[in-house]
Design a protein around this motif. Structure first.
Motif, PDB file in Angstrom:
ATOM      1  N   ILE A 145       1.039  -1.083  -0.089  1.00  0.00           N
ATOM      2  CA  ILE A 145      -0.192  -0.078   0.294  1.00  0.00           C
ATOM      3  C   ILE A 145       0.976   1.222  -0.039  1.00  0.00           C
ATOM      4  N   ILE A 146       2.011   1.199   0.876  1.00  0.00           N
ATOM      5  CA  ILE A 146       2.874   2.246   1.051  1.00  0.00           C
ATOM      6  C   ILE A 146       3.522   2.743  -0.311  1.00  0.00           C
TER       7      ILE A 146
ATOM      8  N   PRO B 231      -9.077  -0.936   7.620  1.00  0.00           N
ATOM      9  CA  PRO B 231      -9.355  -0.350   9.249  1.00  0.00           C
ATOM     10  C   PRO B 231      -8.139  -1.330   9.703  1.00  0.00           C
ATOM     11  N   GLU B 232      -7.783  -2.443   9.455  1.00  0.00           N
ATOM     12  CA  GLU B 232      -6.793  -3.271  10.211  1.00  0.00           C
ATOM     13  C   GLU B 232      -5.433  -2.711   9.965  1.00  0.00           C
ATOM     14  N   MET B 233      -5.224  -1.919   9.127  1.00  0.00           N
ATOM     15  CA  MET B 233      -3.760  -1.378   8.930  1.00  0.00           C
ATOM     16  C   MET B 233      -3.535  -0.005   8.638  1.00  0.00           C
ATOM     17  N   ALA B 234      -4.544   0.625   8.567  1.00  0.00           N
ATOM     18  CA  ALA B 234      -4.441   2.142   8.270  1.00  0.00           C
ATOM     19  C   ALA B 234      -3.639   3.005   9.262  1.00  0.00           C
TER      20      ALA B 234
ATOM     21  N   SER C 263       1.453   6.015   9.563  1.00  0.00           N
ATOM     22  CA  SER C 263       2.594   6.126  10.544  1.00  0.00           C
ATOM     23  C   SER C 263       4.045   6.135   9.567  1.00  0.00           C
ATOM     24  N   ARG C 264       4.067   4.802   8.815  1.00  0.00           N
ATOM     25  CA  ARG C 264       5.183   4.504   7.974  1.00  0.00           C
ATOM     26  C   ARG C 264       5.182   5.671   6.943  1.00  0.00           C
TER      27      ARG C 264
ATOM     28  N   GLN D 102       7.083   8.428   8.479  1.00  0.00           N
ATOM     29  CA  GLN D 102       8.199   8.347   8.756  1.00  0.00           C
ATOM     30  C   GLN D 102       9.128   8.371   7.647  1.00  0.00           C
ATOM     31  N   VAL D 103       8.536   8.188   6.559  1.00  0.00           N
ATOM     32  CA  VAL D 103       9.237   8.225   5.068  1.00  0.00           C
ATOM     33  C   VAL D 103       9.278   9.579   4.700  1.00  0.00           C
ATOM     34  N   LYS D 104       8.322  10.309   4.877  1.00  0.00           N
ATOM     35  CA  LYS D 104       8.269  11.802   4.861  1.00  0.00           C
ATOM     36  C   LYS D 104       9.290  12.366   5.590  1.00  0.00           C
ATOM     37  N   GLN D 105       9.586  12.174   6.795  1.00  0.00           N
ATOM     38  CA  GLN D 105      10.331  12.790   7.791  1.00  0.00           C
ATOM     39  C   GLN D 105      11.761  12.559   7.354  1.00  0.00           C
TER      40      GLN D 105
END
Length: 217
Positions: free
Chosen positions: A138-139, A199-202, A207-208, A211-214
């Motif tokens: 998804i990411i 809903p189970e992984m949103a 959050s990931r 982290q990638v953006k930062q």
């Protein structure tokens, strides 16, 4: 004067250009509308499925996954839930099975209150022999849809049609935008739809992504 039908048609055209594998099922007419990547990522020609119904796709589902996939859809049609969510194996044109993560929501109901139109997004998790990480897929899809469209000025959610106003706010596609924006469109998934469809992984996905953006700043 632009009507709701005009707006719906405009949004539909945007979806066809989306990098996300998108589908919409008109239950009353048993007609499935989709963008090309829903079938081309399995190696099929989109013309093989144009104008056909739900069964044209379900016949490709692995026999061991077929019944639970049908049960997931029945739960939606019987109003047990608004969310259609199931992972299944589906046959590619090269006779290999791929794992699909399929998520959809009811976007329109008939006069009796039963689902009339469902819309959803499919993610290819890889071949049956591969162990894919759903969150990473998804990411990767969200990131690639953004990085490939850096020249665009607007990001539209491929599921609900809202436009990204800021990192934390998505707004409805307004009549003014429809009249003035003919290009400059990128695609993504807004946080609300991410929570609704996955809903189970949103939470983990968002959050990931943060982290990638930062790390990129």
């Amino acid at each position: 004067m632009h009507t709701q039908q005009n707006r719906d048609e405009y949004f539909r055209k945007l979806l066809f250009d989306s990098p996300f594998a998108w589908w919409e099922w008109n239950i009353t007419e048993d007609r499935v509308t989709f963008n090309d990547c829903k079938v081309t990522m399995l190696g099929y020609d989109p013309s093989e499925f144009r104008g056909k119904g739900y069964g044209a796709f379900t016949r490709l589902i692995h026999p061991d996954d077929f019944q639970r996939t049908m049960d997931a859809m029945k739960n939606v049609l019987r109003n047990s839930t608004d969310l259609y969510q199931v992972d299944y194996r589906i046959l590619s044109a090269s006779s290999q099975y791929h794992w699909y993560m399929d998520r959809g929501t009811v976007i329109e109901r008939n006069a009796s209150g039963n689902p009339a139109i469902l819309r959803g997004i499919v993610i290819d998790l890889g071949k049956e022999s591969e162990s894919g990480a759903s969150i990473d897929k998804i990411i990767q899809l969200i990131e690639s849809s953004s990085s490939n469209n850096k020249s665009f000025i607007l990001t539209v959610c491929s599921n609900c049609g809202k436009v990204k106003k800021s990192e934390t706010e998505w707004i409805s596609l307004t009549q003014q935008l429809i009249e003035n924006v003919s290009n400059g469109i990128s695609h993504g998934i807004c946080p609300s739809c991410l929570y609704e469809l996955y809903p189970e992984m949103a939470k983990s996905v968002l959050s990931r992504l943060e982290q990638v953006k930062q790390q990129g700043n």
